[in-house]
Scaffold this motif. Sequence first.
Motif, PDB file in Angstrom:
ATOM      1  N   GLU A 179       1.033  -1.255  -0.051  1.00 17.17           N
ATOM      2  CA  GLU A 179      -0.190   0.202   0.114  1.00 17.17           C
ATOM      3  C   GLU A 179       0.891   1.012   0.047  1.00 17.17           C
ATOM      4  OE1 GLU A 179      -0.438  -0.203   4.962  1.00 17.17           O
ATOM      5  OE2 GLU A 179      -2.169  -1.166   3.427  1.00 17.17           O
ATOM      6  N   HIS A 180       2.157   1.076   0.316  1.00 13.84           N
ATOM      7  CA  HIS A 180       3.074   2.342   0.252  1.00 13.84           C
ATOM      8  C   HIS A 180       3.922   2.360  -1.164  1.00 13.84           C
ATOM      9  CE1 HIS A 180       2.604   2.338   4.425  1.00 13.84           C
ATOM     10  NE2 HIS A 180       2.820   0.968   4.494  1.00 13.84           N
ATOM     11  N   VAL A 181       3.359   3.647  -1.800  1.00 12.52           N
ATOM     12  CA  VAL A 181       4.081   3.533  -3.250  1.00 12.52           C
ATOM     13  C   VAL A 181       5.684   3.603  -3.224  1.00 12.52           C
ATOM     14  CG1 VAL A 181       4.278   5.549  -5.047  1.00 12.52           C
ATOM     15  CG2 VAL A 181       2.206   5.247  -3.835  1.00 12.52           C
ATOM     16  N   GLU A 233      10.256   0.490  -5.128  1.00 15.79           N
ATOM     17  CA  GLU A 233      11.637  -0.259  -4.850  1.00 15.79           C
ATOM     18  C   GLU A 233      11.500  -1.851  -5.351  1.00 15.79           C
ATOM     19  OE1 GLU A 233      12.673   2.465  -0.664  1.00 15.79           O
ATOM     20  OE2 GLU A 233      12.098   0.509  -0.753  1.00 15.79           O
ATOM     21  N   ALA A 234      10.280  -2.317  -5.187  1.00 15.69           N
ATOM     22  CA  ALA A 234      10.185  -3.604  -5.675  1.00 15.69           C
ATOM     23  C   ALA A 234      10.213  -3.718  -6.960  1.00 15.69           C
ATOM     24  CB  ALA A 234       9.088  -4.212  -5.130  1.00 15.69           C
ATOM     25  N   LEU A 235       9.464  -2.681  -7.853  1.00 16.06           N
ATOM     26  CA  LEU A 235       9.436  -2.822  -9.297  1.00 16.06           C
ATOM     27  C   LEU A 235      11.107  -2.468  -9.903  1.00 16.06           C
ATOM     28  CD1 LEU A 235       6.037  -0.736  -9.906  1.00 16.06           C
ATOM     29  CD2 LEU A 235       6.542  -3.388 -10.444  1.00 16.06           C
ATOM     30  N   VAL A 236      11.801  -1.511  -9.245  1.00 16.85           N
ATOM     31  CA  VAL A 236      12.986  -1.354  -9.728  1.00 16.85           C
ATOM     32  C   VAL A 236      13.851  -2.603  -9.568  1.00 16.85           C
ATOM     33  CG1 VAL A 236      15.033   0.197  -9.459  1.00 16.85           C
ATOM     34  CG2 VAL A 236      12.845   1.134  -9.502  1.00 16.85           C
ATOM     35  N   ALA A 237      13.868  -3.365  -8.423  1.00 18.44           N
ATOM     36  CA  ALA A 237      14.615  -4.430  -8.358  1.00 18.44           C
ATOM     37  C   ALA A 237      14.444  -5.564  -9.178  1.00 18.44           C
ATOM     38  CB  ALA A 237      14.365  -4.795  -6.804  1.00 18.44           C
ATOM     39  N   LEU A 238      12.941  -5.824  -9.213  1.00 12.65           N
ATOM     40  CA  LEU A 238      12.391  -6.814 -10.234  1.00 12.65           C
ATOM     41  C   LEU A 238      12.886  -6.444 -11.726  1.00 12.65           C
ATOM     42  CD1 LEU A 238       8.968  -7.425  -8.872  1.00 12.65           C
ATOM     43  CD2 LEU A 238      10.770  -8.969  -8.979  1.00 12.65           C
ATOM     44  N   ALA A 239      12.890  -5.203 -12.019  1.00 10.01           N
ATOM     45  CA  ALA A 239      13.408  -4.705 -13.547  1.00 10.01           C
ATOM     46  C   ALA A 239      14.800  -5.197 -13.602  1.00 10.01           C
ATOM     47  CB  ALA A 239      13.294  -3.476 -13.690  1.00 10.01           C
ATOM     48  N   LEU A 240      15.565  -5.088 -12.523  1.00 10.32           N
ATOM     49  CA  LEU A 240      17.243  -5.422 -12.808  1.00 10.32           C
ATOM     50  C   LEU A 240      17.299  -6.877 -12.772  1.00 10.32           C
ATOM     51  CD1 LEU A 240      18.280  -2.726  -9.806  1.00 10.32           C
ATOM     52  CD2 LEU A 240      19.352  -2.914 -12.386  1.00 10.32           C
ATOM     53  N   HIS A 254      -0.410  -6.614 -14.669  1.00  9.45           N
ATOM     54  CA  HIS A 254      -1.520  -6.124 -15.513  1.00  9.45           C
ATOM     55  C   HIS A 254      -2.564  -5.302 -14.524  1.00  9.45           C
ATOM     56  CE1 HIS A 254      -5.307  -6.606 -17.479  1.00  9.45           C
ATOM     57  NE2 HIS A 254      -4.693  -6.745 -18.653  1.00  9.45           N
ATOM     58  N   ARG A 255      -2.713  -5.895 -13.543  1.00 14.43           N
ATOM     59  CA  ARG A 255      -3.491  -5.192 -12.411  1.00 14.43           C
ATOM     60  C   ARG A 255      -3.114  -3.898 -11.948  1.00 14.43           C
ATOM     61  NH1 ARG A 255      -3.736  -9.392  -8.393  1.00 14.43           N
ATOM     62  NH2 ARG A 255      -2.851  -8.240  -6.869  1.00 14.43           N
ATOM     63  N   LEU A 256      -1.864  -3.689 -11.940  1.00 16.11           N
ATOM     64  CA  LEU A 256      -1.152  -2.238 -11.555  1.00 16.11           C
ATOM     65  C   LEU A 256      -1.481  -1.325 -12.645  1.00 16.11           C
ATOM     66  CD1 LEU A 256       2.247  -3.086  -9.922  1.00 16.11           C
ATOM     67  CD2 LEU A 256       0.297  -2.449  -8.756  1.00 16.11           C
ATOM     68  N   LEU A 257      -1.344  -1.730 -13.961  1.00 19.02           N
ATOM     69  CA  LEU A 257      -1.363  -1.061 -15.023  1.00 19.02           C
ATOM     70  C   LEU A 257      -2.902  -0.631 -15.401  1.00 19.02           C
ATOM     71  CD1 LEU A 257       1.325  -2.450 -17.235  1.00 19.02           C
ATOM     72  CD2 LEU A 257       1.433  -0.122 -16.320  1.00 19.02           C
ATOM     73  N   SER A 258      -3.878  -1.644 -15.043  1.00 17.94           N
ATOM     74  CA  SER A 258      -5.385  -1.180 -15.080  1.00 17.94           C
ATOM     75  C   SER A 258      -5.901  -0.358 -14.093  1.00 17.94           C
ATOM     76  CB  SER A 258      -6.183  -2.347 -15.222  1.00 17.94           C
ATOM     77  OG  SER A 258      -5.380  -3.436 -16.004  1.00 17.94           O
ATOM     78  N   GLU A 269       4.650   6.953 -11.327  1.00 13.51           N
ATOM     79  CA  GLU A 269       5.732   6.107 -11.242  1.00 13.51           C
ATOM     80  C   GLU A 269       5.701   4.796 -11.295  1.00 13.51           C
ATOM     81  OE1 GLU A 269       5.752   8.162  -7.038  1.00 13.51           O
ATOM     82  OE2 GLU A 269       4.659   8.317  -9.031  1.00 13.51           O
ATOM     83  N   ILE A 270       4.589   4.142 -10.425  1.00 20.72           N
ATOM     84  CA  ILE A 270       4.308   2.766 -10.579  1.00 20.72           C
ATOM     85  C   ILE A 270       4.130   2.166 -12.158  1.00 20.72           C
ATOM     86  CG2 ILE A 270       2.953   1.143  -9.449  1.00 20.72           C
ATOM     87  CD1 ILE A 270       4.609   2.361  -7.505  1.00 20.72           C
TER      88      ILE A 270
END
Length: 607
Positions: free
Chosen positions: A502-504, A509-516, A539-543, A550-551
């Motif tokens: 729930e914290h942006v 931080e998670a998305l950047v780590a996963l992209a790496l 898909h859920r985050l983008l919808s 930034e997400i």
Amino acid sequence: ADNLSEALKKLKITSTDSTADSLEGCLDCLLQALAQNNMETSEKIQKSGVLQVFASLLTPQSSCTAKVANIIAEVARNEFMRNPCVDAGLIPPLVQLLNCKDQEVLLQTGRALGNICYDSHEGRNAVDHAGGAHIVVDHLRSLCSKTDPASEKLLTVFCGMLMNYSNENDTLQSQLINMGVIPTLVKLLGIHCQNAALTEMCLVAFGNLAELESSKEQFAYTNIAEELVKLFKKQIEHDKKEMIFEVLAPLAENDVIKLQLVEAGLVECLLEIVQKTVDSDKEDDIAELKTASDLMVLLLLGDESMQKLFEGGKGSVFQRVLSWIPSNSHQLQLAGALAIANFARNDGNCIHMVDNGIVQKLMDLLDRHVEDGNVTVQHAALSALRNLAIPVVNKAKMLSAGVAEAVLKFLRSEMPPVQFKLLGTLRMLIDAQAEAAEQLGKNVKLVERLVEWCEAKDHAGVMGESNRLLSALIRHSKSKDVIRTIVQSGGIKHLVTMATSEHVIMQNEALVALALIAALELVTAEKDLENAQLVQILHRLLSDDRSAPEIKYNSMVLICALIGSEPLQKEVQNMAFLEVISKLRSHENKTVAQQASLTEQRLAVES
């Protein structure tokens, strides 16, 4: 006993038309009986129905009024008599008597009302209803400057009455504060500081009122800090000091008052107490040492008071507090470490302290508490190190001093507060420190413990910090070895879950780590990413319209990286991502819109 029964009978019969003399005799008999056995006599008075008679005797004209009020004060010392006094209708006539001029009547009336209010909801309500508090506050104002013994006695009784009236009752305390009782009480304390009984009453009244937020604002406009410190310096007895401490602690929660207390010289008093009590094993001294050092730490929570005492790191107070850390007293070690954590609340102070060797002192302290250590001391020392590690210039210095190794000794701790601070300290240390992040990220024991703590459902703080540190190890090291260690330890699923936080800031931080991970070690992590349903989550985050720009941006970057894996690419195709992403081309945030166009092109090519 016969005399008492006789007197009670006589009172009932003759109260309306008897001569003052015969009444006096009956009342004296009652007072005598109460002096001998208060409880038994009170029971008889209640049973006889005389309480109702007293209501008619409480008139300003009668010469017996003071004695009747005295009898009521005496019977109301018993808990079981307070409600009967209210039911007998005694409160309105007693409150009326507060308007008379006779000092003895005022004294006994104040006692009677104070005793009826003691721990009695009904008593307080009745006094409130009759407007008694207002009259008493007015009396305090008008008598405040009089120092003759009779006036001081009356002031003491009135303070006591207000205390019993408002004790542990926020509504009535607020009422007194709104009547302006605080400046009057502070003035009283200043004028009558030689009178022990009155001073004590004022302190108890302050203790009562100081818990309320609204009172602190009023106290801040008085010279309470100066008066309390002046009074404190005179005290020799432990109990008296303790009473003043009980007022100081809640008041010192207010930043304005913190500064006033520092300026009034409280810190010097506290340091003196610490010096006197540190080597004592007497119970009172141990209690005083704890209270004084705790209060010292509290004063440092205010930005202005803290900076005033830091004095650029040259302050004598700062130096004295430093000397607490190597002490043999756990209480002083704790206070010293907490004080350093409080001094370490801005970059300037942190840089100065690290340059002046504070880190070694804290590491030595931690070393003394590795085996069966004191949890509160561990927690405090780690808090201090975490704060010191915030300025960029301190990180490398602290790392080369061996802070990471010192902190890792507590990996075995089962105490969530210690785990929480340990994680926070490591996260601060590796921020933008690639080498340290890589070294820690390849430490299998650490990574396995992090993965374990990522499941600490009962301790949200520890869970959140573990996730953030996992992500930070990848983001700052950008190392394939680190990613492999985290994959092997089962950390991937936690990073994917973190993307739904729930914290942006944590999602990001998670998305950047996963992209790496996807860019550097996609094949190694492929299975885990699939099992954790990363594609569905993206898909859920983008919808979701509520996702921050930034997400959305980082989710699309990640999608582009994931399509390098055959099974993940299939999932992306199956989920109609193009539809969601084409909508984002017209997003109000330009960066998001540009990334949507790029992502759309990539997906179109791949399909």
